[in-house]
Scaffold this motif. Structure first.
Motif, PDB file in Angstrom:
ATOM      1  N   GLN A 127       0.449  -1.542   0.085  1.00  0.00           N
ATOM      2  CA  GLN A 127       0.552  -0.181   0.117  1.00  0.00           C
ATOM      3  C   GLN A 127       0.350   1.319  -0.100  1.00  0.00           C
ATOM      4  N   ILE A 128       1.991   1.182   1.380  1.00  0.00           N
ATOM      5  CA  ILE A 128       2.598   2.023   0.784  1.00  0.00           C
ATOM      6  C   ILE A 128       3.099   3.024  -0.576  1.00  0.00           C
TER       7      ILE A 128
ATOM      8  N   LYS B 127       3.231   5.846  -3.115  1.00  0.00           N
ATOM      9  CA  LYS B 127       4.334   7.466  -3.672  1.00  0.00           C
ATOM     10  C   LYS B 127       4.145   6.810  -4.977  1.00  0.00           C
ATOM     11  N   VAL B 128       4.117   5.640  -5.501  1.00  0.00           N
ATOM     12  CA  VAL B 128       3.676   5.843  -7.553  1.00  0.00           C
ATOM     13  C   VAL B 128       2.681   6.518  -7.736  1.00  0.00           C
ATOM     14  N   LEU B 129       1.780   6.147  -6.662  1.00  0.00           N
ATOM     15  CA  LEU B 129       0.836   7.747  -7.315  1.00  0.00           C
ATOM     16  C   LEU B 129       1.077   8.791  -7.065  1.00  0.00           C
TER      17      LEU B 129
ATOM     18  N   LYS C 267       1.510  11.612 -10.332  1.00  0.00           N
ATOM     19  CA  LYS C 267       0.489  12.977  -9.952  1.00  0.00           C
ATOM     20  C   LYS C 267       1.707  14.257 -10.950  1.00  0.00           C
ATOM     21  N   ARG C 268       2.523  13.723 -10.022  1.00  0.00           N
ATOM     22  CA  ARG C 268       3.740  14.835  -9.962  1.00  0.00           C
ATOM     23  C   ARG C 268       3.949  14.735 -11.350  1.00  0.00           C
ATOM     24  N   GLN C 269       4.337  13.983 -12.062  1.00  0.00           N
ATOM     25  CA  GLN C 269       4.847  13.544 -13.664  1.00  0.00           C
ATOM     26  C   GLN C 269       3.779  14.287 -14.350  1.00  0.00           C
ATOM     27  N   GLU C 270       2.479  14.620 -14.015  1.00  0.00           N
ATOM     28  CA  GLU C 270       1.559  15.032 -15.165  1.00  0.00           C
ATOM     29  C   GLU C 270       1.452  16.488 -14.739  1.00  0.00           C
TER      30      GLU C 270
END
Length: 214
Positions: free
Chosen positions: A110-111, A115-117, A121-124
């Motif tokens: 879950q952690i 982090k991946v999400l 979001k940062r890349q988007e």
């Protein structure tokens, strides 16, 4: 002839005989002997008399109805199942088991997923900002459709014509003097500000004191 109630009662009492008036004045005589006994029995019978129409509450039906019995059995089974379920939940909460605790692998997964999400979001967001900057650069690099230099020249030409045709040209001379004064004041203020900045930047700075130098 219309008579009211008082006049009518007065006429009736006047026409009554003396014996009737005397009986009414004395009232009803007291009952004695058999008459009293029969009157008391009559009162008792009135108290204990039963109505011809039964107005009492309906009697409860016996549990011979099959549908009602099935319904009661069903409710009893549901209550028993609920009781068992509550007991099992209580035991699970009181004692630590596998069901009420998350495994370390699932927690770490879950952690990692969070982090991946966040990274996605940062890349988007970075992609959106780059596209916005590209669009702004294109808008700024587009050549203007109107020539502002020609507009300025036309404005100067109109001002010259206005002065030539004006009745009092001293007014325009006064406006020009005030404009020059404002410009000189602004230039003086800007030069003073630059001098102050240059002096503050060239001020002598002492080196930092080392606490551990003995």
């Amino acid at each position: 002839i219309l008579l009211n109630k008082c006049q009518y009662n007065k006429i009736v009492t006047d026409n009554m005989s003396f014996t009737v008036k005397a009986a009414l004045a004395r009232g009803r005589p007291d009952r004695k002997g058999y008459e009293k006994l029969s009157y008391d029995q009559h009162l008792e019978r009135i108290k204990t008399v039963k109505p011809t129409v039964d107005v009492s509450a309906p009697r409860p039906h016996p549990l011979s109805n099959k549908r009602e019995l099935e319904k009661r059995r069903k409710y009893a089974a549901i209550e028993f199942d609920n009781k068992l379920l509550l007991e099992r939940l209580a035991t699970i909460v009181q004692h630590k088991t596998i069901d009420n605790e998350m495994d370390k692998t699932t927690n770490s997964h879950q952690i990692f997923r969070k982090k991946v999400l966040i990274q996605k979001k940062r890349q988007e967001m970075q992609k959106i900002t780059e596209e916005n900057q590209r669009l702004l650069r294109r808008i700024q690099e587009v050549p203007p459709a109107y020539n502002h230099l020609e507009w300025e020249e036309d404005a100067k030409h109109r001002e010259d014509i206005k002065r030539i045709l004006a009745m009092y040209p001293e007014y325009y001379e006064k406006l020009e003097k005030e404009k020059l004064k404002k410009q000189t004041a602004e230039t003086n203020m800007s030069s003073l500000a630059t001098l102050y900045k240059s002096r503050s930047s060239t001020s002598v700075q002492l080196p930092p004191i080392n606490k551990y130098s003995y």
